[in-house]
Enzyme design. Structure first.
Site, PDB file in Angstrom:
ATOM      1  CB  CYS A   1      -0.942  -0.001   1.196  1.00  0.00           C
ATOM      2  SG  CYS A   1      -2.136  -1.363   1.162  1.00  0.00           S
TER       3      CYS A   1
ATOM      4  CG  HIS B   1      -3.091   3.639   1.779  1.00  0.00           C
ATOM      5  ND1 HIS B   1      -3.601   3.180   0.581  1.00  0.00           N
ATOM      6  CD2 HIS B   1      -3.150   2.578   2.649  1.00  0.00           C
ATOM      7  CE1 HIS B   1      -3.947   1.909   0.712  1.00  0.00           C
ATOM      8  NE2 HIS B   1      -3.690   1.526   1.945  1.00  0.00           N
TER       9      HIS B   1
ATOM     10  CG  ASN C   1      -6.404  -0.811   1.093  1.00  0.00           C
ATOM     11  OD1 ASN C   1      -5.726  -0.378   0.167  1.00  0.00           O
ATOM     12  ND2 ASN C   1      -5.864  -1.271   2.216  1.00  0.00           N
TER      13      ASN C   1
END
EC number: 2.3.1.180
Length: 331
Positions: free
Chosen positions: A115, A255, A285
């Site tokens: 990520c 993020h 996500n």
């Protein structure tokens, strides 16, 4: 320095299929309310069986190149960040994507930082441009996370979505159109907190080897605590290093992992509502794609304009983390 690295353009692409929280009730002990309360996610996009990460990435990449007023032939380097590559080990997704763009005889490689991938991409692109090795670098966060999810694991499969974001990093002589600063870090001692095991098969020489399912695994509570603690420290560090305060930042684009993580960092630094970009509610996500996707939405909504200063931060498997201060150099 004769020039700085500059984020010249941004684009994104998501699959058409929307998957709402309630659809997970068909095979999991969960509900729309349970998921949204704990994550802030309402829906996400999933690619179809034929689509790969490179297919999502190439659509975003074409638009990013066009928005930078360039052609694929102008790109000197292609770097892709992904945790869901087209192939297990080779070729890299960057090579596949380059071919789909018609880019030949130019370097291309992948980054594996989960990520945090987009922050790592910025760091690499900044170094290549400011060293003079490249004039235009295409960076792409492309993810088909649905391909590595265990849909029997409620703790992970509800969190992720598919999508891609792409940027062209070029040159500028203006500091306030530059990728001002990027800091990245990692600690492999926590690698078992968030990982995807490799499928191992017995060989004639080692018949005892056990196969493992290649699905993403996560220790959710541990990751949450470490993410909040680490990101708070990291964001404070990059602001202090550059003699900036939260109010100096036009947009805070974290993020998009979990609304609670974003909210914890936001409240600690006292960012106002209009400063924070949120997309986790509709995309989930999307790993390395989440920051460029959120950035693109802000751009397309008119919230991001040339010269605006963005603060980016991310935390992911590795464990990896990073933050960046970026002036938007596009138009």
């Amino acid at each position: 320095m004769e020039f700085y690295a500059s984020l010249k353009s941004i684009a994104m692409h998501v699959p058409s299929e929307r998957v709402k929280n309630a659809e997970f009730q068909q095979f999991l002990d969960t509900s729309d309310e349970w998921i949204e309360k704990r994550t802030g996610i309402k829906e996400r996009r999933f690619a179809n069986d034929e689509e790969k990460s490179s297919d999502l990435g190439v659509i975003a990449a074409k638009q990013a190149i066009e928005r930078a007023h360039l052609t694929p032939k102008d790109i000197d380097l292609v770097v892709v960040a992904t945790l869901s590559p087209d192939f297990l080990a080779m070729p890299s997704t960057a090579c596949v994507l380059s071919a789909k763009l018609g880019i030949e005889n130019k370097p291309a490689f992948d980054i594996s930082a989960a990520c945090t991938g987009f922050i790592y991409l910025l760091s690499v692109a900044k170094a290549y441009v400011e060293s003079g090795m490249c004039e235009n670098v295409l960076i792409v966060g492309a993810e088909k996370t649905s391909s590595v999810l265990d849909f029997k694991d409620r703790g992970t499969c509800i969190l992720f979505g598919d999508g891609a974001g792409a940027c062209v990093i070029g040159r500028t002589k203006r500091l306030k159109e530059s990728v001002l600063d990027v800091q990245i870090s990692a600690n492999g001692n926590f690698s078992n907190y968030l990982y995807t095991p490799r499928t191992l098969k017995p060989t004639p020489f080692n018949a005892k080897e056990e196969a493992s399912e290649p699905f993403l695994r996560m220790k959710g509570n541990e990751v949450f605590k470490l993410a909040v603690k680490t990101l708070l420290k990291d964001v404070e560090m990059i602001l202090e290093k550059n003699a900036l305060k939260p109010e100096d930042v036009r947009l805070f684009i974290p993020h998009q992992a979990n609304f609670r993580i974003i909210q914890a960092v936001r409240e600690h630094l006292d960012f106002k509502d209009e400063q924070v970009v949120l997309t986790v509610h509709k995309y989930g996500n999307t790993s390395a794609a989440s920051i460029p996707m959120a950035m693109c939405e802000a751009y397309e909504e008119g919230r991001l304009k040339k010269g605006d200063l963005m603060l980016l931060d991310a935390f992911g498997g590795g464990l990896t983390w990073g933050s960046a201060l970026v002036y938007f150099g596009g138009s």
